[in-house]
Design a protein around this motif. Structure first.
Motif, PDB file in Angstrom:
ATOM      1  N   TYR A  13      50.015  82.669  20.939  1.00 21.64           N
ATOM      2  CA  TYR A  13      49.110  83.820  21.057  1.00 21.64           C
ATOM      3  C   TYR A  13      47.877  83.390  21.846  1.00 21.64           C
ATOM      4  CZ  TYR A  13      51.861  86.538  17.817  1.00 21.64           C
ATOM      5  OH  TYR A  13      52.874  87.251  17.236  1.00 21.64           O
ATOM      6  N   GLN A  15      44.837  84.196  21.881  1.00 25.28           N
ATOM      7  CA  GLN A  15      43.542  83.978  21.224  1.00 25.28           C
ATOM      8  C   GLN A  15      43.476  82.631  20.513  1.00 25.28           C
ATOM      9  OE1 GLN A  15      45.647  86.467  21.166  1.00 25.28           O
ATOM     10  NE2 GLN A  15      45.209  87.793  19.470  1.00 25.28           N
ATOM     11  N   ILE A  16      44.649  82.068  20.236  1.00 21.80           N
ATOM     12  CA  ILE A  16      44.662  80.800  19.508  1.00 21.80           C
ATOM     13  C   ILE A  16      44.343  79.693  20.505  1.00 21.80           C
ATOM     14  CG2 ILE A  16      46.070  79.223  18.175  1.00 21.80           C
ATOM     15  CD1 ILE A  16      47.658  81.611  17.216  1.00 21.80           C
ATOM     16  N   THR A  23      52.847  78.742  18.808  1.00 20.20           N
ATOM     17  CA  THR A  23      53.296  79.591  17.712  1.00 20.20           C
ATOM     18  C   THR A  23      54.809  79.473  17.533  1.00 20.20           C
ATOM     19  OG1 THR A  23      51.560  81.109  18.400  1.00 20.20           O
ATOM     20  CG2 THR A  23      53.100  81.887  16.733  1.00 20.20           C
ATOM     21  N   HIS A  42      58.790  79.225   6.028  1.00 18.99           N
ATOM     22  CA  HIS A  42      57.684  79.647   5.173  1.00 18.99           C
ATOM     23  C   HIS A  42      56.753  80.595   5.933  1.00 18.99           C
ATOM     24  CE1 HIS A  42      55.247  76.833   7.391  1.00 18.99           C
ATOM     25  NE2 HIS A  42      56.210  75.960   7.235  1.00 18.99           N
ATOM     26  N   THR A  43      55.819  81.171   5.232  1.00 23.67           N
ATOM     27  CA  THR A  43      54.851  82.104   5.815  1.00 23.67           C
ATOM     28  C   THR A  43      54.118  81.464   6.987  1.00 23.67           C
ATOM     29  OG1 THR A  43      54.512  83.342   3.795  1.00 23.67           O
ATOM     30  CG2 THR A  43      52.690  83.294   5.314  1.00 23.67           C
ATOM     31  N   GLY A  46      56.392  81.492  12.209  1.00 19.03           N
ATOM     32  CA  GLY A  46      56.678  82.058  13.521  1.00 19.03           C
ATOM     33  C   GLY A  46      57.886  82.974  13.575  1.00 19.03           C
ATOM     34  N   LYS A  47      58.399  83.378  12.423  1.00 19.64           N
ATOM     35  CA  LYS A  47      59.612  84.200  12.397  1.00 19.64           C
ATOM     36  C   LYS A  47      59.397  85.544  13.099  1.00 19.64           C
ATOM     37  CE  LYS A  47      59.738  84.206   7.879  1.00 19.64           C
ATOM     38  NZ  LYS A  47      58.537  83.436   7.518  1.00 19.64           N
ATOM     39  N   SER A  48      58.343  86.247  12.689  1.00 16.62           N
ATOM     40  CA  SER A  48      58.110  87.567  13.278  1.00 16.62           C
ATOM     41  C   SER A  48      57.838  87.459  14.770  1.00 16.62           C
ATOM     42  CB  SER A  48      56.936  88.256  12.589  1.00 16.62           C
ATOM     43  OG  SER A  48      57.203  88.406  11.218  1.00 16.62           O
ATOM     44  N   THR A  49      57.124  86.420  15.154  1.00 12.56           N
ATOM     45  CA  THR A  49      56.839  86.208  16.569  1.00 12.56           C
ATOM     46  C   THR A  49      58.136  86.005  17.351  1.00 12.56           C
ATOM     47  OG1 THR A  49      54.812  85.122  15.863  1.00 12.56           O
ATOM     48  CG2 THR A  49      55.455  84.840  18.161  1.00 12.56           C
ATOM     49  N   GLN A  91      58.813  94.558   9.727  1.00 15.84           N
ATOM     50  CA  GLN A  91      58.460  94.442   8.330  1.00 15.84           C
ATOM     51  C   GLN A  91      57.806  95.761   7.902  1.00 15.84           C
ATOM     52  OE1 GLN A  91      56.540  90.715   8.471  1.00 15.84           O
ATOM     53  NE2 GLN A  91      56.552  90.402   6.277  1.00 15.84           N
ATOM     54  N   GLU A 170      62.517  91.017   7.355  1.00 17.28           N
ATOM     55  CA  GLU A 170      62.410  91.231   5.898  1.00 17.28           C
ATOM     56  C   GLU A 170      62.739  92.663   5.508  1.00 17.28           C
ATOM     57  OE1 GLU A 170      59.130  89.372   3.985  1.00 17.28           O
ATOM     58  OE2 GLU A 170      58.826  88.003   5.646  1.00 17.28           O
ATOM     59  N   HIS A 203      63.165  86.167   2.860  1.00 14.54           N
ATOM     60  CA  HIS A 203      62.760  85.073   1.989  1.00 14.54           C
ATOM     61  C   HIS A 203      63.738  84.922   0.826  1.00 14.54           C
ATOM     62  CE1 HIS A 203      59.047  84.028   3.924  1.00 14.54           C
ATOM     63  NE2 HIS A 203      58.696  85.302   3.977  1.00 14.54           N
TER      64      HIS A 203
HETATM   65  N1  LIG Z   1      48.917  89.142  16.769  1.00 11.87           N
HETATM   66  C1  LIG Z   1      48.617  87.861  16.528  1.00 11.87           C
HETATM   67  N2  LIG Z   1      47.569  87.282  17.127  1.00 11.87           N
HETATM   68  C2  LIG Z   1      47.258  85.983  16.907  1.00 11.87           C
HETATM   69  N3  LIG Z   1      47.943  85.180  16.100  1.00 11.87           N
HETATM   70  C3  LIG Z   1      48.997  85.683  15.463  1.00 11.87           C
HETATM   71  C4  LIG Z   1      49.394  87.053  15.635  1.00 11.87           C
HETATM   72  N4  LIG Z   1      50.488  87.278  14.879  1.00 11.87           N
HETATM   73  C5  LIG Z   1      50.745  86.121  14.259  1.00 11.87           C
HETATM   74  N5  LIG Z   1      49.869  85.154  14.608  1.00 11.87           N
HETATM   75  C6  LIG Z   1      49.880  83.748  14.146  1.00 11.87           C
HETATM   76  O1  LIG Z   1      51.101  83.164  14.562  1.00 11.87           O
HETATM   77  C7  LIG Z   1      51.677  82.378  13.531  1.00 11.87           C
HETATM   78  C8  LIG Z   1      53.079  82.856  13.238  1.00 11.87           C
HETATM   79  O2  LIG Z   1      53.023  84.174  12.718  1.00 11.87           O
HETATM   80  P1  LIG Z   1      54.320  85.012  12.334  1.00 11.87           P
HETATM   81  O3  LIG Z   1      53.854  86.399  11.994  1.00 11.87           O
HETATM   82  O4  LIG Z   1      55.330  84.874  13.408  1.00 11.87           O
HETATM   83  O5  LIG Z   1      54.792  84.266  11.012  1.00 11.87           O
HETATM   84  P2  LIG Z   1      56.005  84.642  10.015  1.00 11.87           P
HETATM   85  O6  LIG Z   1      56.902  83.470   9.994  1.00 11.87           O
HETATM   86  O7  LIG Z   1      56.580  85.958  10.371  1.00 11.87           O
HETATM   87  O8  LIG Z   1      55.247  84.740   8.607  1.00 11.87           O
HETATM   88  P3  LIG Z   1      55.572  85.719   7.359  1.00 11.87           P
HETATM   89  O9  LIG Z   1      56.686  85.104   6.586  1.00 11.87           O
HETATM   90  O10 LIG Z   1      54.288  85.678   6.568  1.00 11.87           O
HETATM   91  O11 LIG Z   1      55.863  87.075   7.890  1.00 11.87           O
HETATM   92  C9  LIG Z   1      50.740  82.487  12.351  1.00 11.87           C
HETATM   93  O12 LIG Z   1      49.975  81.291  12.318  1.00 11.87           O
HETATM   94  C10 LIG Z   1      49.865  83.665  12.641  1.00 11.87           C
HETATM   95  O13 LIG Z   1      48.566  83.433  12.165  1.00 11.87           O
END
Ligand SMILES: Nc1ncnc2c1ncn2[C@@H]1O[C@H](COP(=O)(O)OP(=O)(O)OP(=O)(O)O)[C@@H](O)[C@H]1O
Ligand SMILES: [Mg+2]
Lengths: 285, 268
Positions: A13, A15-16, A23, A42-43, A46-49, A91, A170, A203
């Motif tokens: 991302y 902004q990071i 990510t 785990h939370t 990066g799954k959703s990404t 989700q 999910e 999960h």
């Molecule tokens: N829109 C965004 N802008 C900046 N950083 C983001 C954004 N969305 C997610 N992140 C960061 O990217 C990383 C991965 O996020 P992601 O949502 O892919 O995790 P996840 O595996 O789906 O988690 P969860 O099980 O909680 O849904 C996290 O550290 C999160 O803080």
């Protein structure tokens, strides 16, 4: 034949700041038609990404996504068309409903595809039946439905686009056991009918062991393991290290084995476990 | 993505400026802004520039962050400067062409005005970079609290609470907007192409869920506040009590000295 394939996919991302790791980093896997892959991690792993790179909502910084052996981004202007082929269910999809009636909301995706009204009507009837949405509920405002009913409407909205790949983030979070079973049965039925590839983030190891052919383990944005359900769950120590667990029933079998029973522990569903335990008793008697 | 939109651009460096009591900081900065406009001549502006520069350095926020805030108003600065250059007469004529005459007086006046605007922007940036929105609303509530003597105490508290809640929910809402946009795009929503009418229509699938979830959130928040016995401002105490420190003492003296010197310059 692989229907969806990724090659060295990486994304951070913007902004990071660069001091953080990516990510998602160097993700390569492939999905065949008719196959189901579960993604666990785990939370924040990066799954959703990852899911959003698969239908082009996120353009990867490097690496490629292949849909039907063709580069997803070969023509960025046509990325909208690709999203009908890779149906992504977010989700809590019930929060995206907006039309006056559930019927119209399901029609939103197919309308954007430019289908005829008759075709749309056919599909809505087919998929609302598949998901157990009643005629009555179809004509209600989506905001009058219960959470579980909304979820079905949202899912029907994606299925009605008849995607080649169905991607679910999910899908059963917050549903009761009957709702979960129903949802999974609907997904299975859709898959049998269209031979679609399915990717599920969840999960619940129980759900995944029931649904999936393969599992992909994500941690810190990287693939830690990718293999058959059995391969992944057999390495329970590694999973524990990543803050994950094997299905409950597998834990029971492992404990029984540790207690000295001569019993198989590569068992991931309750049905299998019941069979194995009965088998064990009939042998030892 | 609309995430990079920030309001209340707090930038934490834990400097002494960050540690100042937000009530005093707010008053001091308002005083400085007023005196930037009262400064009669270049000596006054010089003193104020030095003061602003010192505060900027003390805040430890990168100078580039401050310069960034100047960007949007460059046009205004140039415009006022031009107006002054051409319309102020007096002094020696330096340059003359058609109806335009540039005089030394005009040039000086232009530089004077431009510096004023720049200083004002810089010092207000100090406030937003070093004070969290919550601290700021606390300060406003506290400064408006004398209004309770004319029976407006509850109104002041409500206003401050509304500001706090609004600021708190901005990131939540941008997050939510992002999510809903992605979800509709996944269903083929096309928000980048088409004419204005088509684009407006494409906004509905985003605005309606957003509106609904905002109402839902507001309800939930109200219930949660009820459950914790929130009854308005009366008898409410704070977790973080604002309390002046030694630094505040210095800052007050600093501000008073600067302002006094400007008054001195104006009188003599
Ligand atoms: N829109 C965004 N802008 C900046 N950083 C983001 C954004 N969305 C997610 N992140 C960061 O990217 C990383 C991965 O996020 P992601 O949502 O892919 O995790 P996840 O595996 O789906 O988690 P969860 O099980 O909680 O849904 C996290 O550290 C999160 O803080
Ligand atoms: Mg997620």
């Amino acid at each position: 034949m692989s229907i969806l394939k990724t090659k060295n996919l990486s994304f951070t991302y913007p902004q990071i700041s660069s001091v953080h790791h990516a990510t998602i980093n160097d993700i390569s896997f492939s999905l065949d038609s008719g196959e189901t892959i579960g993604i666990i991690g785990h939370t924040g792993s990066g799954k959703s990404t990852l899911l959003q790179t698969l239908n082009g909502l996120i353009k990867p910084d490097s690496g490629m996504v292949f849909l039907n052996e063709k580069d997803l981004w070969e023509n960025p202007k046509e990325i909208y068309q690709k999203r009908f082929k890779v149906g992504l269910v977010f989700q809590y999809p019930e929060y995206q409903l907006f039309e006056e009636t559930a019927y119209k909301d399901i029609a939103y995706g197919p309308k954007n595809m430019g289908l005829s009204d008759e075709e749309i009507d056919l599909r809505i009837n087919e998929y609302s039946a598949l998901l157990g949405i009643t005629e009555d509920n179809l004509n209600k405002s989506p905001f009058e439905l219960s959470g579980g009913e909304k979820r079905r409407v949202a899912l029907a909205g994606i299925l009605a686009m008849e995607p080649d790949v169905l991607v679910l983030d999910e899908p059963t979070a917050g549903l009761d056991p009957i709702g979960r079973t129903m949802l999974f049965n609907a997904i299975k039925e859709y898959q049998i009918k269209t031979n679609a590839g399915v990717i599920i983030v969840s999960h619940s190891m129980e759900d995944l062991s029931k649904m999936c052919d393969k599992l992909l383990v994500l941690s810190g944005g990287e693939i830690k393991k990718f293999g058959s359900v059995k391969d992944v769950f057999l390495d329970s120590a590694e999973l524990n290290n990543l803050g994950l667990d094997v299905p409950m029933v597998t834990r029971v079998m492992l404990e029984l084995k540790a207690k000295g029973l001569d019993i198989r522990s590569d068992i991931f569903t309750v049905d299998e476990a019941a069979k194995e335990i009965l088998n064990f008793f009939s042998q030892s008697l | 993505m609309i995430k990079n939109f920030t309001l209340g651009q707090y930038f934490n460096t834990a400097s002494v400026i960050h540690k100042l009591d937000s009530r005093f900081k707010l008053v001091e900065i308002i005083a400085l802004i007023v005196f930037i406009f009262l400064a009669p001549n270049f000596v006054g502006i010089g003193i104020l520039s030095a003061a602003v520069l010192l505060v900027i350095l003390l805040s430890k926020v990168p100078v580039t962050m401050y310069l960034r805030n100047l960007k949007p108003i460059i046009a205004i600065i140039i415009l006022t400067a031009l107006l002054n250059i051409f319309y102020v007469s007096g002094g020696t004529v330096l340059f003359s062409w058609w109806i335009f005459t540039v005089t030394s007086e005009g040039l000086l006046k232009a530089a004077f005005m431009a510096t004023r605007i720049v200083l004002m922007i810089l010092i207000s940036s100090v406030l937003t970079y070093t004070t969290t929105p919550t601290e700021l609303t606390d300060a406003i509530e506290s400064l408006l609290s004398p209004l309770r003597f004319i029976g407006l105490g509850e109104a002041v508290h409500t206003l401050a609470m509304m500001m706090t809640i609004a600021l708190r929910f901005i990131p939540t809402l941008t997050d939510e907007t992002d999510k809903i946009m992605s979800a509709q795009k996944a269903r083929g929503a096309d928000m980048e192409n088409g004419g204005i009418f088509k684009r407006l229509k494409a906004l509905m699938p985003i605005l309606i869920p957003l509106l609904f979830s905002s109402v839902r959130r507001a309800n939930e928040l109200a219930e949660a506040m009820d459950c914790r016995c929130y009854t308005g401002g009366k008898g409410r105490t704070r977790m973080k009590k604002l309390s002046p420190t030694f630094y505040d003492f210095i800052a007050i003296i600093f501000t008073v000295v600067i302002c006094a010197s400007i008054i001195f310059l104006r009188i003599f």
